[in-house]
Each structure stands twice: as C-alpha cells, then as structure tokens.
Design a protein around this motif. Sequence first.
Motif, short mmCIF file in Angstrom:
data_model
loop_
_atom_site.label_atom_id
_atom_site.label_comp_id
_atom_site.label_asym_id
_atom_site.label_seq_id
_atom_site.Cartn_x
_atom_site.Cartn_y
_atom_site.Cartn_z
N MET A 60 0.82 -1.19 0.00
CA MET A 60 0.00 0.00 0.00
C MET A 60 0.86 1.26 0.00
O MET A 60 0.47 2.28 -0.55
N ALA A 61 2.04 1.23 0.58
CA ALA A 61 2.89 2.42 0.69
C ALA A 61 3.25 2.97 -0.68
O ALA A 61 3.20 4.19 -0.90
N ARG A 62 3.61 2.09 -1.61
CA ARG A 62 3.99 2.55 -2.95
C ARG A 62 2.79 3.18 -3.66
O ARG A 62 2.90 4.21 -4.31
N GLN A 63 1.64 2.55 -3.53
CA GLN A 63 0.43 3.06 -4.16
C GLN A 63 0.06 4.42 -3.56
O GLN A 63 -0.31 5.35 -4.29
N MET A 64 0.20 4.57 -2.26
CA MET A 64 -0.08 5.83 -1.59
C MET A 64 0.85 6.92 -2.10
O MET A 64 0.41 8.04 -2.40
N THR A 65 2.12 6.60 -2.24
CA THR A 65 3.10 7.57 -2.73
C THR A 65 2.74 8.05 -4.12
O THR A 65 2.77 9.24 -4.41
N GLU A 66 2.38 7.11 -4.99
CA GLU A 66 2.02 7.48 -6.36
C GLU A 66 0.77 8.34 -6.40
O GLU A 66 0.70 9.31 -7.15
N MET A 67 -0.22 8.02 -5.59
CA MET A 67 -1.45 8.82 -5.57
C MET A 67 -1.20 10.21 -4.99
O MET A 67 -1.78 11.19 -5.45
N LEU A 68 -0.35 10.29 -4.00
CA LEU A 68 -0.03 11.59 -3.40
C LEU A 68 0.67 12.52 -4.38
O LEU A 68 0.47 13.74 -4.32
#
Length: 109
Positions: free
Chosen positions: A1-9
Amino acid sequence: MARQMTEMLKGTLEGIVLALLAVQPAYGYEITARLRDQGFTQIAEGTVYALLVRIEQRGFVDVSKVPSEKGPPRKVYSLNTSGVDYLDDFWRTWSFLTERLEQLRQEGK
C-alpha cells in the motif's frame, strides 16, 4: 500500500497543500507538520519545499518574509485569488473522480 499511496499523493499533494493554506497561511516546516498531523507521515520535508517553489512560480500563493527567532526570516505562504481558483478546480476534479471510483467499486461488488 505504501507505494500506491506515494504514487497517488504525487498527483494530489499540490491540492492538499493549497487546501491547508486556504485554512491558514504557513511556512514550509509548519506545512510539513500539518501534513503529518493529518496522517501524511511519509511526506518528506524536501518534497514540501519543492512543491512550495512550484506553487509560488505558478502564482497560486503570495509570499511574505517574517522574522524568525532562530536563523533567517521565514517565508510565509498565503493562498491568493489564483490559488483559490485553482483549489476550487482541484475540488471539482476530486469530486468527479471520487464519484466515478465509487461507482466502479459498487459495480464490482
């Protein structure tokens, strides 16, 4: 989830920072602290400073220098009329996207 969160941010951080400045003018470290208070703990201070340079260059904020107890004066950023207009567009886009994503989620159940 951390990578996906970074990309969305990456795509939304500008709007998030402008939303914080719509509440109250702030300087860089203060913005980073507010983000962390809101749960955005993974955002690096350097990312925020780079973003502030961009939104200043794009004319979304006014900048004033305020004396600091320690070190040089702080640059305090406040949302201006162009920034308010951009933030309004951001929220309209956000609403559109969240409505469509919720539709897709419901259809997938």
